[in-house]
Design a protein around this motif. Structure first.
Motif, PDB file in Angstrom:
ATOM      1  N   UNK A 101      21.005  25.158  46.355  1.00  0.00           N
ATOM      2  CA  UNK A 101      22.229  25.482  45.635  1.00  0.00           C
ATOM      3  C   UNK A 101      23.259  25.976  46.639  1.00  0.00           C
ATOM      4  N   UNK A 102      24.553  25.836  46.325  1.00  0.00           N
ATOM      5  CA  UNK A 102      25.568  26.297  47.278  1.00  0.00           C
ATOM      6  C   UNK A 102      25.463  27.799  47.492  1.00  0.00           C
ATOM      7  N   UNK A 103      25.703  28.268  48.708  1.00  0.00           N
ATOM      8  CA  UNK A 103      25.790  29.721  48.901  1.00  0.00           C
ATOM      9  C   UNK A 103      26.938  30.261  48.060  1.00  0.00           C
ATOM     10  N   UNK A 104      26.814  31.489  47.617  1.00  0.00           N
ATOM     11  CA  UNK A 104      27.824  32.090  46.753  1.00  0.00           C
ATOM     12  C   UNK A 104      28.230  33.442  47.325  1.00  0.00           C
ATOM     13  N   UNK A 105      29.532  33.642  47.511  1.00  0.00           N
ATOM     14  CA  UNK A 105      30.005  34.864  48.157  1.00  0.00           C
ATOM     15  C   UNK A 105      29.743  36.119  47.340  1.00  0.00           C
ATOM     16  N   UNK A 106      29.910  36.054  46.017  1.00  0.00           N
ATOM     17  CA  UNK A 106      29.696  37.257  45.203  1.00  0.00           C
ATOM     18  C   UNK A 106      28.213  37.604  45.162  1.00  0.00           C
ATOM     19  N   UNK A 107      27.380  36.593  45.025  1.00  0.00           N
ATOM     20  CA  UNK A 107      25.934  36.853  45.050  1.00  0.00           C
ATOM     21  C   UNK A 107      25.532  37.476  46.379  1.00  0.00           C
TER      22      UNK A 107
ATOM     23  N   UNK B 239      33.107  31.154  43.237  1.00  0.00           N
ATOM     24  CA  UNK B 239      32.813  31.711  44.563  1.00  0.00           C
ATOM     25  C   UNK B 239      31.649  31.012  45.240  1.00  0.00           C
ATOM     26  N   UNK B 240      31.302  29.789  44.772  1.00  0.00           N
ATOM     27  CA  UNK B 240      30.366  28.947  45.514  1.00  0.00           C
ATOM     28  C   UNK B 240      31.068  28.448  46.767  1.00  0.00           C
ATOM     29  N   UNK B 241      30.395  28.512  47.914  1.00  0.00           N
ATOM     30  CA  UNK B 241      30.963  27.990  49.157  1.00  0.00           C
ATOM     31  C   UNK B 241      30.513  26.542  49.292  1.00  0.00           C
ATOM     32  N   UNK B 242      31.467  25.626  49.255  1.00  0.00           N
ATOM     33  CA  UNK B 242      31.170  24.205  49.175  1.00  0.00           C
ATOM     34  C   UNK B 242      31.098  23.527  50.533  1.00  0.00           C
ATOM     35  N   UNK B 243      31.813  24.032  51.495  1.00  0.00           N
ATOM     36  CA  UNK B 243      31.811  23.476  52.849  1.00  0.00           C
ATOM     37  C   UNK B 243      32.273  24.552  53.812  1.00  0.00           C
ATOM     38  N   UNK B 244      31.819  24.477  55.063  1.00  0.00           N
ATOM     39  CA  UNK B 244      32.197  25.480  56.050  1.00  0.00           C
ATOM     40  C   UNK B 244      32.060  24.880  57.438  1.00  0.00           C
ATOM     41  N   UNK B 245      32.752  25.492  58.400  1.00  0.00           N
ATOM     42  CA  UNK B 245      32.610  25.024  59.776  1.00  0.00           C
ATOM     43  C   UNK B 245      31.587  25.883  60.513  1.00  0.00           C
ATOM     44  N   UNK B 246      31.297  25.499  61.748  1.00  0.00           N
ATOM     45  CA  UNK B 246      30.233  26.170  62.502  1.00  0.00           C
ATOM     46  C   UNK B 246      30.554  27.637  62.773  1.00  0.00           C
ATOM     47  N   UNK B 247      31.833  27.945  63.024  1.00  0.00           N
ATOM     48  CA  UNK B 247      32.194  29.324  63.316  1.00  0.00           C
ATOM     49  C   UNK B 247      31.987  30.205  62.084  1.00  0.00           C
ATOM     50  N   UNK B 248      32.312  29.687  60.900  1.00  0.00           N
ATOM     51  CA  UNK B 248      32.081  30.453  59.672  1.00  0.00           C
ATOM     52  C   UNK B 248      30.587  30.676  59.448  1.00  0.00           C
ATOM     53  N   UNK B 249      29.773  29.677  59.764  1.00  0.00           N
ATOM     54  CA  UNK B 249      28.326  29.824  59.606  1.00  0.00           C
ATOM     55  C   UNK B 249      27.779  30.902  60.531  1.00  0.00           C
ATOM     56  N   UNK B 250      28.337  30.990  61.751  1.00  0.00           N
ATOM     57  CA  UNK B 250      27.896  32.022  62.689  1.00  0.00           C
ATOM     58  C   UNK B 250      28.406  33.395  62.280  1.00  0.00           C
ATOM     59  N   UNK B 251      29.556  33.428  61.598  1.00  0.00           N
ATOM     60  CA  UNK B 251      30.144  34.704  61.190  1.00  0.00           C
ATOM     61  C   UNK B 251      29.464  35.268  59.953  1.00  0.00           C
ATOM     62  N   UNK B 252      29.169  34.394  58.981  1.00  0.00           N
ATOM     63  CA  UNK B 252      28.559  34.816  57.718  1.00  0.00           C
ATOM     64  C   UNK B 252      27.191  34.156  57.583  1.00  0.00           C
ATOM     65  N   UNK B 253      26.157  34.961  57.724  1.00  0.00           N
ATOM     66  CA  UNK B 253      24.807  34.413  57.778  1.00  0.00           C
ATOM     67  C   UNK B 253      24.317  33.742  56.517  1.00  0.00           C
TER      68      UNK B 253
ATOM     69  N   UNK C  20      42.321  24.817  64.210  1.00  0.00           N
ATOM     70  CA  UNK C  20      42.231  25.155  65.628  1.00  0.00           C
ATOM     71  C   UNK C  20      41.112  26.167  65.860  1.00  0.00           C
ATOM     72  N   UNK C  21      40.209  25.900  66.810  1.00  0.00           N
ATOM     73  CA  UNK C  21      39.180  26.884  67.131  1.00  0.00           C
ATOM     74  C   UNK C  21      39.841  28.118  67.749  1.00  0.00           C
ATOM     75  N   UNK C  22      39.279  29.313  67.577  1.00  0.00           N
ATOM     76  CA  UNK C  22      37.972  29.559  66.968  1.00  0.00           C
ATOM     77  C   UNK C  22      38.052  29.956  65.491  1.00  0.00           C
ATOM     78  N   UNK C  23      38.943  29.359  64.721  1.00  0.00           N
ATOM     79  CA  UNK C  23      39.082  29.720  63.311  1.00  0.00           C
ATOM     80  C   UNK C  23      37.772  29.505  62.571  1.00  0.00           C
ATOM     81  N   UNK C  24      37.376  30.503  61.797  1.00  0.00           N
ATOM     82  CA  UNK C  24      36.218  30.383  60.905  1.00  0.00           C
ATOM     83  C   UNK C  24      36.747  30.080  59.514  1.00  0.00           C
ATOM     84  N   UNK C  25      36.261  29.021  58.884  1.00  0.00           N
ATOM     85  CA  UNK C  25      36.842  28.625  57.598  1.00  0.00           C
ATOM     86  C   UNK C  25      35.794  28.017  56.685  1.00  0.00           C
ATOM     87  N   UNK C  26      36.048  28.171  55.394  1.00  0.00           N
ATOM     88  CA  UNK C  26      35.202  27.529  54.391  1.00  0.00           C
ATOM     89  C   UNK C  26      36.044  27.192  53.167  1.00  0.00           C
ATOM     90  N   UNK C  27      35.497  26.325  52.324  1.00  0.00           N
ATOM     91  CA  UNK C  27      36.133  25.955  51.059  1.00  0.00           C
ATOM     92  C   UNK C  27      35.283  26.518  49.933  1.00  0.00           C
TER      93      UNK C  27
END
Length: 275
Positions: free
Chosen positions: A150-156, A129-143, A117-124
């Motif tokens: 290569x996949x974005x990585x949260x720890x990096x 800690x590689x981010x494999x998929x994300x929705x638009x709200x998560x992309x706007x929240x985490x630049x 349900x929007x406006x949930x920001x979510x990723x897999x």
């Protein structure tokens, strides 16, 4: 020492780190005056766990025979390990199998993100800690969530992107949690070349990562609150939940929400709107 497996080497270092943090009084032993080094002596741990001193020494050196589940349980009790630390010890000993993880993310996980349900920001995210998929709200929240080679990585991101220190109000806590999750993943997959490369690279570029990695902290969070200073939306207080993704073992769904009617919910809604 030559011939030691990565698991055995890390298990020895982990046992040593937990032994040295305990005091004699915490395990019911007399203090015995000043000690040259912190923590319990190896012979004290061996006696309390019911194993020979020589065997325990070899465990810390990474050259002992495979410990049984009963020995691991005795060591966990002696060293006052938490549930996460006990799981980590068993994983390092090979009592818990490595987490299987297929490289491609199944279509089902992408569909799962779309159904939130929007406006949930979510990723897999996977164990590295590689981010494999994300929705638009998560992309706007985490630049850092952008397509690339290569996949974005949260720890990096936390340790190498200056924007992370600006975004997270309590950056030290975020950094410690990130390393603790990565340490747990390394216990399950010590032979993962990509994970080893990530850890080595972060050692090279971040003194904060080196310090936290050496502490061998372990933490498995299933939810909590994060305070953000977003460059567009401003100050936000978000609740997050971590769930096992029903696609591949080792993958997790992370979802960020805010209380309806709150300023943070309104800000999250604006971030998720098409630009």
């Amino acid at each position: 020492m030559a011939g030691r497996s990565p698991r055995a080497h890390e298990m020895g270092a982990f046992l040593r780190s937990r032994r040295t943090r305990l005091t004699p009084g915490e395990v019911g032993l007399p203090d015995g005056g000043v000690r040259r080094t912190p923590g319990l002596r190896r012979e004290e741990v061996a006696r309390l766990a019911g194993v020979s001193e020589g065997y325990y020494v070899r465990l810390e050196q990474g050259r002992a025979p495979h410990p049984s589940a009963s020995v691991l349980g005795a060591l966990a009790r002696t060293l006052r390990l938490s549930a996460d630390e006990r799981e980590h010890l068993f994983a390092l000993a090979g009592e818990a199998g490595p987490e299987p993880e297929r490289a491609p993310l199944a279509t089902g996980a992408h569909r799962m993100l779309e159904l939130l349900s929007p406006p949930t920001a979510a990723y897999v995210i996977n164990g590295r800690s590689d981010v494999l998929a994300w929705n638009d709200t998560a992309a706007a929240l985490f630049g850092h969530l952008v397509e690339g080679t290569r996949p974005p990585n949260n720890v990096r991101y936390v340790f190498t992107d200056p924007g992370a220190r600006d975004l997270f109000v309590d950056w030290p806590a975020i950094a410690a949690d990130s390393v603790a999750h990565l340490r747990a993943a390394a216990g399950h997959r010590p032979d993962d070349a990509e994970l080893a490369e990530l850890i080595a690279r972060l050692h090279e570029v971040s003194p904060d990562f080196r310090r936290l990695w050496a502490a061998r902290g372990l933490r498995h969070k299933t939810g909590g609150r994060k305070e953000l200073n977003h460059p567009v939306a401003g100050r936000m207080s978000l609740e997050y939940t971590v769930l096992a993704a029903p696609v591949d073992a080792g993958q997790r769904l992370v979802a960020y929400t805010a209380a309806p009617g709150s300023a943070s919910h309104a800000a999250l809604t604006r971030l998720g709107e098409p630009s």
